[in-house]
Design a protein around this motif. Structure first.
Motif, PDB file in Angstrom:
ATOM      1  N   UNK A  90      -9.675   9.130  -0.748  1.00 50.08           N
ATOM      2  CA  UNK A  90      -9.603   8.721   0.665  1.00 50.08           C
ATOM      3  C   UNK A  90      -9.498   9.892   1.628  1.00 50.08           C
ATOM      4  N   UNK A  91      -8.848  10.983   1.200  1.00 47.30           N
ATOM      5  CA  UNK A  91      -8.645  12.146   2.063  1.00 47.30           C
ATOM      6  C   UNK A  91      -8.652  13.417   1.224  1.00 47.30           C
ATOM      7  N   UNK A  92      -8.815  14.550   1.911  1.00 55.35           N
ATOM      8  CA  UNK A  92      -8.797  15.850   1.245  1.00 55.35           C
ATOM      9  C   UNK A  92      -7.412  16.482   1.241  1.00 55.35           C
ATOM     10  N   UNK A  93      -6.432  15.759   1.758  1.00 55.66           N
ATOM     11  CA  UNK A  93      -5.051  16.236   1.771  1.00 55.66           C
ATOM     12  C   UNK A  93      -4.138  15.024   1.638  1.00 55.66           C
ATOM     13  N   UNK A  94      -2.856  15.261   1.535  1.00 55.13           N
ATOM     14  CA  UNK A  94      -1.899  14.182   1.309  1.00 55.13           C
ATOM     15  C   UNK A  94      -1.961  13.134   2.419  1.00 55.13           C
ATOM     16  N   UNK A  95      -1.831  11.863   2.019  1.00 55.20           N
ATOM     17  CA  UNK A  95      -1.801  10.750   2.975  1.00 55.20           C
ATOM     18  C   UNK A  95      -0.386  10.629   3.515  1.00 55.20           C
ATOM     19  N   UNK A 125      -5.190  16.104   6.367  1.00 57.81           N
ATOM     20  CA  UNK A 125      -6.512  16.706   6.585  1.00 57.81           C
ATOM     21  C   UNK A 125      -7.025  16.455   8.003  1.00 57.81           C
ATOM     22  N   UNK A 126      -6.133  15.930   8.885  1.00 58.46           N
ATOM     23  CA  UNK A 126      -6.387  15.741  10.314  1.00 58.46           C
ATOM     24  C   UNK A 126      -7.288  14.542  10.620  1.00 58.46           C
ATOM     25  N   UNK A 127      -7.518  13.702   9.624  1.00 59.44           N
ATOM     26  CA  UNK A 127      -8.396  12.543   9.815  1.00 59.44           C
ATOM     27  C   UNK A 127      -7.599  11.247   9.749  1.00 59.44           C
ATOM     28  N   UNK A 128      -8.062  10.266  10.530  1.00 61.06           N
ATOM     29  CA  UNK A 128      -7.593   8.883  10.423  1.00 61.06           C
ATOM     30  C   UNK A 128      -8.786   8.053   9.960  1.00 61.06           C
ATOM     31  N   UNK A 129      -8.557   7.200   8.975  1.00 65.23           N
ATOM     32  CA  UNK A 129      -9.669   6.415   8.431  1.00 65.23           C
ATOM     33  C   UNK A 129      -9.230   4.967   8.250  1.00 65.23           C
ATOM     34  N   UNK A 139      -2.049  17.587  11.338  1.00 64.24           N
ATOM     35  CA  UNK A 139      -1.762  16.413  10.509  1.00 64.24           C
ATOM     36  C   UNK A 139      -1.688  15.138  11.342  1.00 64.24           C
ATOM     37  N   UNK A 140      -2.236  14.053  10.809  1.00 66.09           N
ATOM     38  CA  UNK A 140      -2.065  12.726  11.408  1.00 66.09           C
ATOM     39  C   UNK A 140      -0.822  12.109  10.772  1.00 66.09           C
ATOM     40  N   UNK A 191       0.848  -1.192   0.000  1.00 62.03           N
ATOM     41  CA  UNK A 191       0.000   0.000   0.000  1.00 62.03           C
ATOM     42  C   UNK A 191       0.882   1.239   0.000  1.00 62.03           C
ATOM     43  N   UNK A 192       0.483   2.237  -0.770  1.00 62.32           N
ATOM     44  CA  UNK A 192       1.230   3.489  -0.844  1.00 62.32           C
ATOM     45  C   UNK A 192       0.302   4.659  -0.540  1.00 62.32           C
ATOM     46  N   UNK A 193       0.840   5.653   0.147  1.00 62.66           N
ATOM     47  CA  UNK A 193       0.076   6.850   0.482  1.00 62.66           C
ATOM     48  C   UNK A 193       0.772   8.087  -0.057  1.00 62.66           C
ATOM     49  N   UNK A 194       0.046   8.898  -0.806  1.00 59.11           N
ATOM     50  CA  UNK A 194       0.610  10.106  -1.404  1.00 59.11           C
ATOM     51  C   UNK A 194      -0.511  11.127  -1.558  1.00 59.11           C
ATOM     52  N   UNK A 195      -0.318  12.114  -2.442  1.00 57.57           N
ATOM     53  CA  UNK A 195      -1.378  13.078  -2.685  1.00 57.57           C
ATOM     54  C   UNK A 195      -0.867  14.462  -2.996  1.00 57.57           C
ATOM     55  N   UNK A 196      -1.798  15.295  -3.403  1.00 64.58           N
ATOM     56  CA  UNK A 196      -1.511  16.689  -3.720  1.00 64.58           C
ATOM     57  C   UNK A 196      -1.784  17.510  -2.465  1.00 64.58           C
ATOM     58  N   UNK A 197      -0.757  18.075  -1.830  1.00 70.71           N
ATOM     59  CA  UNK A 197      -0.968  18.797  -0.570  1.00 70.71           C
ATOM     60  C   UNK A 197      -2.075  19.834  -0.667  1.00 70.71           C
ATOM     61  N   UNK A 198      -2.937  19.822   0.331  1.00 76.03           N
ATOM     62  CA  UNK A 198      -4.085  20.725   0.504  1.00 76.03           C
ATOM     63  C   UNK A 198      -5.207  20.498  -0.508  1.00 76.03           C
ATOM     64  N   UNK A 199      -5.052  19.499  -1.405  1.00 76.00           N
ATOM     65  CA  UNK A 199      -6.089  19.284  -2.419  1.00 76.00           C
ATOM     66  C   UNK A 199      -6.672  17.874  -2.398  1.00 76.00           C
TER      67      UNK A 199
END
Length: 749
Positions: free
Chosen positions: A552-557, A575-579, A598-599, A523-531
């Motif tokens: 999965x999130x509104x900010x980078x994983x 995005x301050x969430x854990x899921x 940030x989590x 599993x990999x976690x990434x993303x576009x910061x703040x988007x």
């Protein structure tokens, strides 16, 4: 991007500037104004010419070629990049990997020495994780992930040249000797049949028993870890079962009390309803009487006021007639006197009428007061009657809720009891497996010893046995070492994505990598910061994308962790969430939002009843996975907590903070240990073995520290420098066996 827009919809509508959010906010026609008035950045509003240009562009269709996308041309990594941005420890606690800049450095924990490095990525290594069996390493960076496989560099020859003196007695079944390595280190070895022991110099010589095989030790460690988790699960379920039993017993007592109260109230239900009906009727009657009396008071009061006005008018008439009578001539006096008498009579009548009406008003007010008192009594009686009805209903509702709660508690108790039976069965199977492993280890016999020698800077003891067999042992702890793992090379397997190419399956940096428990998926976690955030699952054998979790999130994983059974995947984000996600379906299982920033790390407890999360808000939170509620919050950290991990399947977890600090916590609350010696620099990365007994802390200045669960330092390395300075057990520094730069480096594939 502007056409797609965000939560507020598209930012531009082609050919319609006046309807485009971009133009409306920039022209300050619609809030939020951009830039805001009196903003901290002191950004000035667009000029009329700028607004006109943008309006024209939108009205003409808002088209354009945009900036030409080109492959990234990476420059060499600056030497000033010293921070250890990623760290990993394999499940056996044998190998450590640390990312510094674009390199990954490897360390052999058993031999306390560096084991080479690889030029891994053109950008900073942002994540690293070993596979469950320790045979592979995944490293993440901007736009790519690489997989590395552990390969053998061959079996080294028996190092006879490292021996100064060896004494072997008789047939070799009993051997003892003093070995002095060229660096001056001395190890006294005494072999008396079974087991073999190493005596090391010191005030109190340490005796380490030698025995078993690398495979046996690994098997024993694995089953011991699983047994620790199974024992904890049994203890937890036993405590939970007792708690549920006590809860059910109390609920039954409360239910019996409520049942009796409800039965008693039911017997008087008719009386209550009759009393309520009568109270309603009496209140309605009293209210009517009260309203009538109030109307009478108002009418009489109006009459009194009218009578007062008539009386006043009559008084003025009398005064006028008296004035006329005084000024009248003789022939008018009699007539004016009669008029005066008439006016006086009218005034008297008006006064009498006013007095009568005032008396009537007084009686009306007294009657109204009495009617009001009667109404209040009736209203009070109605309230009491309604209170009795409400009490009966409350008792009925409480009884029903208690019955539902008892049913749920009984259901939970049955499930807990079944889980306890299964956990005990698993523990029993593991105990038999552990006994079998111990039996095989006990039956392992070392052949007769013919020679002994030290190697690898005095960190390895070699023994040669009758028949030509050779064994290797770690002087630090006496651990048996696999001969084909004495000279390990980490070889590139494949790359997912490519940081040098235009298109990549990853957006931004790959901040987290996690192998599934069976090692078949990554599993990999990434993303576009703040988007936006990205979570993708890859097939390790083929490199194919198996699954992507949608939005999965509104900010980078920033963090990932698999559950022990591999069915669930936890993610933490900026995005301050854990899921928690169901791996097979990609569906959201739990959403947990309580962090203020940030989590940075997430970790499942072995029994899938708790999830721990750590954040940049300097806090660690423990979540109940059945209710998604926060059970415990640890707020004793003064800086962000970047890493945490449950230890050995129990309820203890290690947490590393940038303070710097390493703490062992109980997830029900409280610190077990929190003392860390020798830490002074900002901790950038951390990792721990599954049992938590080996923790790795990577500092901003490039120092890699290996500490035990109590936070005491074991080894310290300056990553990337020519010298690596281990610290021997007890804290006495020894000469470095080799340097990182002198060890093999793999060329970029």
């Amino acid at each position: 991007a502007m056409r797609e827009g965000g939560d507020s919809g598209p930012a531009i509508v082609p050919n319609k500037a006046l309807s485009s959010l971009l133009y409306e906010t920039a022209a300050h026609q619609k809030k939020p104004f951009m830039p805001p008035n009196a903003n901290k950045a002191k950004a000035a509003p667009w000029t009329e010419a700028q607004l006109a240009l943008v309006k024209r562009w939108i009205d003409e269709g808002a088209t354009g070629t945009g900036k030409l996308r080109q492959p990234v041309a990476w420059k060499p990594m600056p030497e000033a990049v010293r921070a250890l941005s990623a760290a990993a420890v394999d499940a056996q606690g044998r190998w450590v990997a640390a990312g510094q800049g674009g390199r990954v450095f490897f360390y052999d924990v058993a031999l306390r020495r560096p084991a080479g490095f690889v030029e891994a990525h053109p950008d900073v290594v942002s994540s690293a994780a070993f596979s469950p069996d320790g045979s592979m390493l995944a490293t993440g960076s901007r736009g790519e992930v690489k997989l590395w496989k552990k390969g053998s560099g061959g079996v080294p020859a028996f190092p006879l040249e490292g021996v100064v003196g060896v004494a072997v007695s008789g047939s070799g079944s009993v051997a003892s000797g003093t070995l002095r390595h060229s660096d001056g280190q001395t190890v006294v070895v005494a072999m008396h049949g079974q087991p073999t022991r190493i005596k090391r110099p010191g005030k109190v010589p340490e005796v380490v028993e030698l025995g078993g095989t690398p495979e046996g030790v690994q098997a024993k460690a694995l089953v011991a870890e699983r047994m620790a988790g199974a024992r904890f699960e049994v203890q937890f379920l036993e405590a939970e079962g007792k708690g549920l039993s006590d809860k059910l017993a109390k609920a039954k007592t409360d239910w019996e009390k409520l049942r009796k109260e409800h039965e008693s109230l039911e017997l008087k239900k008719g009386d209550r309803e009759k009393a309520l009906a009568e109270a309603v009727q009496k209140r309605e009657t009293a209210m009517g009487a009260r309203d009538g009396a109030e109307d009478a008071v108002m009418r009489t009061d109006a009459k009194v006021e009218a009578a007062k006005r008539s009386e006043e008018e009559a008084g003025r008439e009398v005064k006028a007639r008296e004035s006329e009578a005084q000024s009248a001539v003789a022939e008018e006096k009699e007539e004016r006197a009669k008029r005066l008498e008439g006016s006086r009579a009218l005034a008297k009548g008006a006064a009498e009428q006013r007095q009568s009406l005032e008396t009537e008003l007084k009686k009306a007010k007294a009657d109204a007061a009495a009617r009001e008192a009667a109404y209040r009594d009736a209203a009070k009686a109605l309230q009491e009657a309604e209170g009795l009805i409400s009490t009966a209903r409350t008792v009925e509702i409480n009884l029903r809720n208690l019955e539902e709660g008892m049913a749920q508690t009984e259901k939970s108790a049955v499930a807990s009891a079944a889980a306890l039976v299964a956990a005990r069965e698993r523990l029993g199977v593991l105990e038999k497996e552990a006994a079998e492993v111990d039996r095989r280890i006990a039956e392992t016999r070392l052949p007769e010893v013919e020679a002994m020698a030290l190697a690898q800077g005095g960190t390895v003891l070699w023994t040669r046995h009758a028949g030509g067999g050779v064994r290797a042992w770690s002087v630090e702890g006496g651990r048996p070492l696999a001969l084909d793992q004495m000279q390990v090379r980490w070889e590139w397997v494949r790359t997912l994505g490519d940081a040098r190419k235009l298109d990549s399956p990853f957006t931004g940096r790959v901040n987290a990598v996690a192998f599934s428990p069976d090692g078949k998926s990554l599993a990999t976690g990434s993303g576009d910061p703040s988007r936006s955030g990205e979570v993708k699952i890859w097939n390790v054998a083929s490199g194919a994308l198996e699954r992507e979790i949608s939005k999965p999130h509104k900010d980078a994983v920033l963090a990932l962790d698999y559950s022990r059974d591999g069915l669930y995947l936890a993610s933490g984000s900026a995005d301050r969430a854990a899921r928690i996600w169901e791996v097979k379906s990609g569906k959201l299982f739990r959403n947990m939002e309580a962090h203020a920033s940030h989590v940075l790390s997430v970790a499942f407890r072995g029994d899938f009843r708790r999830l721990a999360s750590a954040g940049a808000d300097n806090a660690v939170k423990i979540w109940d996975l059945q209710s998604s509620d926060v059970l415990t919050t640890f707020s004793s950290f003064s800086k962000e907590v970047g890493f945490l991990k449950y230890c050995g399947g129990g309820d203890e977890l290690v947490a590393a903070s940038a303070m710097p600090a390493l703490k062992v916590l109980k997830d029900a609350g409280g610190e077990v240990r929190g003392k860390t010696e020798g830490l002074s620099k900002y901790v950038v990365s951390a990792a721990a073995s599954p049992d938590g007994n080996l923790c790795i802390l990577g500092e901003v200045g490039g120092t890699l520290r290996m500490v035990n669960r109590e936070g005491k330092p074991l080894v310290e390395w300056k990553v990337g420098e020519a010298q690596a300075a281990p610290v021997a057990r007890g804290g006495a520094p020894t000469a470095p066996p080799s340097s990182a730069s002198a060890l093999p480096s793999l060329a970029q594939p």
